[in-house]
Design an enzyme around this catalytic site. Structure first.
Site, PDB file in Angstrom:
ATOM      1  CG  ASP A   1      -1.744   1.194   1.396  1.00 32.80           C
ATOM      2  OD1 ASP A   1      -1.943   1.892   0.393  1.00 32.80           O
ATOM      3  OD2 ASP A   1      -2.224   1.431   2.529  1.00 32.80           O
TER       4      ASP A   1
ATOM      5  CG  ASN B   1      -3.135   5.324  -1.367  1.00 32.35           C
ATOM      6  OD1 ASN B   1      -3.086   4.175  -0.937  1.00 32.35           O
ATOM      7  ND2 ASN B   1      -4.108   5.757  -2.142  1.00 32.35           N
TER       8      ASN B   1
ATOM      9  CG  ASP C   1      -1.190   1.608  -3.811  1.00 29.81           C
ATOM     10  OD1 ASP C   1       0.030   1.632  -4.042  1.00 29.81           O
ATOM     11  OD2 ASP C   1      -1.694   2.008  -2.728  1.00 29.81           O
TER      12      ASP C   1
ATOM     13  CG  ASP D   1      -5.868 -12.839 -14.009  1.00 33.89           C
ATOM     14  OD1 ASP D   1      -6.496 -13.565 -14.800  1.00 33.89           O
ATOM     15  OD2 ASP D   1      -5.549 -13.186 -12.861  1.00 33.89           O
TER      16      ASP D   1
ATOM     17  CG  ASP E   1     -10.397 -15.992 -14.477  1.00 29.10           C
ATOM     18  OD1 ASP E   1      -9.765 -16.234 -13.437  1.00 29.10           O
ATOM     19  OD2 ASP E   1     -11.645 -15.956 -14.520  1.00 29.10           O
TER      20      ASP E   1
ATOM     21  CD  GLU F   1      -8.387 -20.488 -13.098  1.00 31.11           C
ATOM     22  OE1 GLU F   1      -8.500 -20.662 -11.892  1.00 31.11           O
ATOM     23  OE2 GLU F   1      -9.144 -19.743 -13.742  1.00 31.11           O
TER      24      GLU F   1
ATOM     25  CG  HIS G   1      -5.894 -15.698  -6.901  1.00 33.29           C
ATOM     26  ND1 HIS G   1      -5.235 -16.278  -7.968  1.00 33.29           N
ATOM     27  CD2 HIS G   1      -7.159 -15.473  -7.329  1.00 33.29           C
ATOM     28  CE1 HIS G   1      -6.067 -16.384  -8.987  1.00 33.29           C
ATOM     29  NE2 HIS G   1      -7.229 -15.899  -8.624  1.00 33.29           N
ATOM     30  CG  ASP G   2      -8.604 -19.019  -7.197  1.00 33.69           C
ATOM     31  OD1 ASP G   2      -9.148 -18.018  -6.702  1.00 33.69           O
ATOM     32  OD2 ASP G   2      -8.444 -19.179  -8.429  1.00 33.69           O
TER      33      ASP G   2
HETATM   34  C1  GLC Z   1     -10.701 -18.005 -11.494  1.00 34.58           C
HETATM   35  C2  GLC Z   1      -9.983 -17.103 -10.528  1.00 34.58           C
HETATM   36  C3  GLC Z   1     -10.827 -16.953  -9.297  1.00 34.58           C
HETATM   37  C4  GLC Z   1     -12.159 -16.342  -9.668  1.00 34.58           C
HETATM   38  C5  GLC Z   1     -12.826 -17.138 -10.782  1.00 34.58           C
HETATM   39  C6  GLC Z   1     -13.922 -16.346 -11.408  1.00 34.58           C
HETATM   40  O1  GLC Z   1     -10.809 -19.283 -11.017  1.00 34.58           O
HETATM   41  O2  GLC Z   1      -8.711 -17.596 -10.273  1.00 34.58           O
HETATM   42  O3  GLC Z   1     -10.198 -16.178  -8.322  1.00 34.58           O
HETATM   43  O4  GLC Z   1     -12.995 -16.282  -8.558  1.00 34.58           O
HETATM   44  O5  GLC Z   1     -11.943 -17.461 -11.820  1.00 34.58           O
HETATM   45  O6  GLC Z   1     -13.363 -15.315 -12.185  1.00 34.58           O
HETATM   46 CA    CA Z   2      -3.494   1.963  -1.396  1.00 44.33          CA
END
Ligand code: GLC
Ligand code: CA
Length: 573
Positions: A30, A32, A38, A112, A215, A296, A358-359
């Site tokens: 971060d 700010n 960010d 992404d 994605d 993905e 992140h999943d």
């Molecule tokens: C992919 C992403 C996930 C998101 C999903 C819907 O699996 O990695 O984080 O929730 O798509 O976009």
């Molecule tokens: Ca910020």
């Protein structure tokens, strides 16, 4: 504006040699004081990632989770404007600065691309849902209700929870959403949609990005007849195997909450027409030199996942095989998974590997039920950085950040909060990057959007930087080694099983000039490795065990409990 990256790097295949690093922008830095990461924050941390010296981590490319305009129902995976930056993250000018600063450090940029669906607040959907005869009506997937009772068009369900259809009062039809109802699915059979998304891709390529992560790309096209999916527990002959662990889990969840049947995505995923879309994307990428993509693509069937490279290698540049993130901690399970992926890849197809993102629950915590997660995390990094394929490190993985246990009140991820009483959603792997021991871990001056994990005294950059045996220095050294050994960068892969116990996973990486063996002891007992055919003098060049010095050895080699090492086998004279 000339694209610096092109001048810096004329190698079209840079991505095969690169180590990628995934940043979840909300949680990296971060700048700010609003508690949200960010772009300016990221810029200030680029030197940590690669400052051109071996003091830095040494990664070559960053995959950014989305930072486009979004109402954040799925934290950026619901995009409301593909060609602008969300004000919380910065501006397009900040993005240009980020790109330039990254390229200056030889770091490539991967965005992404989330185009199975948009946000329900994207102008395209606002138009589409405004009336049945709006020109963009067909950009999304609209269906009448069945019969007088307006029953659902079919049995498709979202990945989060509940039916994949939501009724629109205004226009009296259902629309399809494979994820949240705030994420309506685009209609990929509509040529205007393809053109519009093609223009989004060109917009960013013209702005100097080096690639895209696609994605849920296996979701783009749907069955034209909208047939209902078969139930989950029915195993179709010769089709996707349903993992028994999954089946058990699902059965239990279903029992607990009396949920309706789960299903196999036979008609709403992996449709043949999706390959056409990916070929079109590839043609766009190929107009520009040195671009790349990674898919993905989720599926258990390695052949199916591998098919997204295209029959003529004309679809994805790289693809993940997520089964590897679901292996139990067992040498054979990992070995068979890698072999299955390798075996099914078309010639010349280049794999990508990741253990965390992140999943997923952070890998270090997935393998920590007995408290040995830290030791295993060292082995995971050894494997990730020595497999044949491009490694993706998830931010924080290099400092052994753990999944953070959050209270119900602290949860932000909607699927976790609203629907699964027992499942804590995905917030635990998205907590702020731990830079130092300060109150907010150096991430921010104010309380961050998700709390900082515990143990920042051990799991932070500042602390690990100065400890030669830390995870950070292990990862840094592995990246350095990988780049210096052609066998690791571009050598072939083959498993070694002769003279290797069931507790060890060993593989060769070799080129004409170099032969390297990686040995991983999954157990906490000593293990002997004795592949009869390799009895010449060799050299251990790296070990995850701090005590082990680089040394000449002859087989049999004794691996210490939980030790992994890289051995230079030399070449036969
Ligand atoms: C992919 C992403 C996930 C998101 C999903 C819907 O699996 O990695 O984080 O929730 O798509 O976009
Ligand atoms: Ca910020």
């Amino acid at each position: 504006m000339p694209d610096q990256a092109l001048q810096l790097d004329k190698d079209n295949y840079w991505w095969k040699k690169a180590v990628f690093y995934q940043i979840y922008p909300r949680s990296f830095q971060d700048s700010n004081g609003d508690g949200i990461g960010d772009l300016k924050g990221i810029i200030s941390r680029l030197d940590y990632l690669n400052d051109g010296t071996t003091n830095s981590l040494g990664i070559d490319a960053i995959w950014f989770s989305p930072f486009f305009k979004s109402p954040d129902f799925d934290y950026g995976y619901d995009v409301a404007d593909y060609c602008d930056i969300d004000p919380r993250y910065g501006t397009l000018a900040d993005f240009d600065c980020l790109r330039e600063e990254a390229h200056r450090r030889n770091i490539k940029i991967m965005l992404d691309l989330v185009v199975n669906h948009t946000s329900h607040l994207h102008p395209w959907f606002l138009e589409s849902s405004s009336s049945r005869d709006n020109p963009k009506r067909d950009w999304y997937i609209w269906k009448d209700g069945k019969g007088k009772g307006k029953k659902l068009p079919n049995n498709w369900r979202t990945h989060f929870f509940g039916p994949a259809w939501t009724w629109d009062e205004k226009t009296q039809q259902y629309y399809l959403h494979s994820f949240l109802k705030e994420q309506p699915d685009l209609n990929w059979f509509n040529s205007e949609v393809r053109e519009a998304v093609g223009n989004v891709i060109r917009f960013w390529l013209n702005r100097g990005v080096d690639g895209f992560r696609l994605d849920v790309a296996h979701h783009y096209c749907k069955d034209k007849q909208f047939r209902s999916n078969p139930p989950f527990f029915i195993r179709e002959k010769g089709k996707d195997r349903v993992k028994s662990s999954d089946r058990r889990l699902m059965a239990n969840i279903m029992k607990l909450f009396a949920l309706p049947t789960f299903q196999i995505g036979k008609y709403n995923q992996h449709q043949p027409e999706t390959h056409e879309v990916l070929r079109e994307f590839r043609q766009i990428f190929d107009v520009y030199p040195a671009k790349t993509s990674v898919g993905e693509i989720i599926g258990e069937d390695a052949a199916l996942v591998a098919s997204y490279y295209g029959k003529n290698n004309d679809e994805l540049h790289m693809n993940f095989y997520f089964e590897l993130a679901h292996c139990r901690w067992q040498a054979g399970a990992f070995r068979r998974c890698v072999e299955r992926w390798e075996r099914n890849l078309p010639n010349d197809a280049w794999p990508a590997y990741a253990f965390s993102n992140h999943d997923l629950v952070r890998a270090i915590s997935r393998y920590d039920s007995d408290g040995n997660g830290d030791k295993r995390a060292r082995l995971l990094m050894l494997m990730l950085l020595t497999f044949k394929g491009t490694p993706f490190i998830y931010y924080g993985e290099e400092i052994s950040m753990k999944e953070v246990k959050l209270s119900k009140k602290q949860l932000k991820d909607p699927p976790g909060v609203k629907w699964y009483p027992l499942h804590r959603g995905r917030d635990g792997c998205r907590t702020p990057m731990q830079w130092n021991e300060g109150a907010c871990a150096g991430f921010s001056d104010v309380s961050p959007w998700l709390p900082v994990g515990p143990e920042i005294g051990r799991r932070s950059v500042a602390v690990q930087q100065n400890d030669p045996h830390s995870q950070l220095n292990l990862v840094r050294e592995l990246i350095r080694l990988r780049k210096s050994l052609p066998a690791l960068l571009e050598g072939s892969y083959s498993s070694v099983t002769e003279g290797v116990s069931a507790d060890c996973f060993c593989y060769l990486r070799e080129t004409d000039q170099q032969k390297v063996m990686v040995c991983v002891n999954f157990s906490f007992r000593r293990q002997e490795i004795n592949p009869g055919s390799l009895n010449r003098e060799s050299k251990i060049i790296f070990s995850t065990a701090p005590e082990r010095e680089p040394q000449k050895i002859y087989f049999p080699l004794t691996l210490e409990p939980g030790e992994g090492c890289i051995i230079d086998l030399g070449m036969e004279k």
